[in-house]
Design an enzyme around this catalytic site. Sequence first.
Site, PDB file in Angstrom:
ATOM      1  N   MET A  99      73.208  44.290 -34.586  1.00  0.00           N
ATOM      2  CA  MET A  99      73.809  45.217 -35.532  1.00  0.00           C
ATOM      3  C   MET A  99      73.601  44.698 -36.952  1.00  0.00           C
ATOM      4  O   MET A  99      73.975  43.557 -37.249  1.00  0.00           O
ATOM      5  CB  MET A  99      75.307  45.366 -35.256  1.00  0.00           C
ATOM      6  CG  MET A  99      75.637  45.934 -33.904  1.00  0.00           C
ATOM      7  SD  MET A  99      77.441  46.118 -33.679  1.00  0.00           S
ATOM      8  CE  MET A  99      77.914  44.401 -33.487  1.00  0.00           C
ATOM      9  N   GLY A 187      78.036  42.331 -39.647  1.00  0.00           N
ATOM     10  CA  GLY A 187      76.757  41.884 -39.118  1.00  0.00           C
ATOM     11  C   GLY A 187      76.896  41.002 -37.888  1.00  0.00           C
ATOM     12  O   GLY A 187      77.547  39.972 -37.931  1.00  0.00           O
ATOM     13  N   SER A 188      76.280  41.375 -36.766  1.00  0.00           N
ATOM     14  CA  SER A 188      76.520  40.647 -35.537  1.00  0.00           C
ATOM     15  C   SER A 188      75.647  41.173 -34.402  1.00  0.00           C
ATOM     16  O   SER A 188      74.673  41.875 -34.631  1.00  0.00           O
ATOM     17  CB  SER A 188      78.002  40.751 -35.161  1.00  0.00           C
ATOM     18  OG  SER A 188      78.466  42.059 -35.405  1.00  0.00           O
ATOM     19  N   ARG A 189      76.054  40.846 -33.150  1.00  0.00           N
ATOM     20  CA  ARG A 189      75.245  41.208 -31.997  1.00  0.00           C
ATOM     21  C   ARG A 189      76.120  41.331 -30.758  1.00  0.00           C
ATOM     22  O   ARG A 189      77.152  40.667 -30.634  1.00  0.00           O
ATOM     23  CB  ARG A 189      74.187  40.127 -31.803  1.00  0.00           C
ATOM     24  CG  ARG A 189      73.360  40.234 -30.549  1.00  0.00           C
ATOM     25  CD  ARG A 189      72.278  39.197 -30.609  1.00  0.00           C
ATOM     26  NE  ARG A 189      72.080  38.517 -29.353  1.00  0.00           N
ATOM     27  CZ  ARG A 189      71.359  37.413 -29.207  1.00  0.00           C
ATOM     28  NH1 ARG A 189      70.801  36.851 -30.256  1.00  0.00           N
ATOM     29  NH2 ARG A 189      71.206  36.867 -28.035  1.00  0.00           N
TER      30      ARG A 189
END
Length: 227
Positions: A99, A187-189
Amino acid sequence: MRMRDTVIKPMHREGIRFVAAFAVATLMLFLLWRPLGWVGVGLTIWCYYFFRDPERVPPVRPGLVVSPADGIVSLIEPVVPPPELGMAATPLTRVSVFMSVFNCHVNRTPAAGEVLTVAYRPGRFFNASLDKASADNERNSLRLRLTDGRELAVVQIAGLVARRIVCFVKPGDRLQRGERFGLIRFGSRLDVYLPPGVVPLVQIGQTMIAGETVIARLDAFGEGGGA
């Protein structure tokens, strides 16, 4: 759908204090120098959109696994699930969805089931698109027992900018496919570990929509399986 609804989206409650802080800072910037104030307006709007929480319509067909996040498929590979989940040390197919700061960051349950384990582990903040982020970064992992008895894991991973993982569920909760279960700020996953033998239907670079895009079918014939 009205034109207004395509632009103005509901905001998740987790974003209220952040948008408020941006708005206050913007007022101060206007007092200092008007052009800076307009920069603040832009950042406040961005913050509002970061925390947007649009309604999603999960597919109703039984036996489907959907994406837990908006973003891009960055990795597909066999990996052992995080050890803190207590699952067998056998590689499972992992689908990673990255993301960016422009994606909606509300996370949704890939498949219906019962939460068996919620395990938080502090860590570092490497770029979430990198493979080592799964092992080294701050993460929060969920182990789910699906309605057919099989198990699936979904992991929230903090990224280079993210500094806060939020999880709304606890062991014993029963979740529906596409239900909101958490959020990661800035912001990440998300990693999904599919049950043994389940083959992903997506490919690297594919754009995903949380709660709607199908990642895999739990049953090759689309019958049974955890809905």
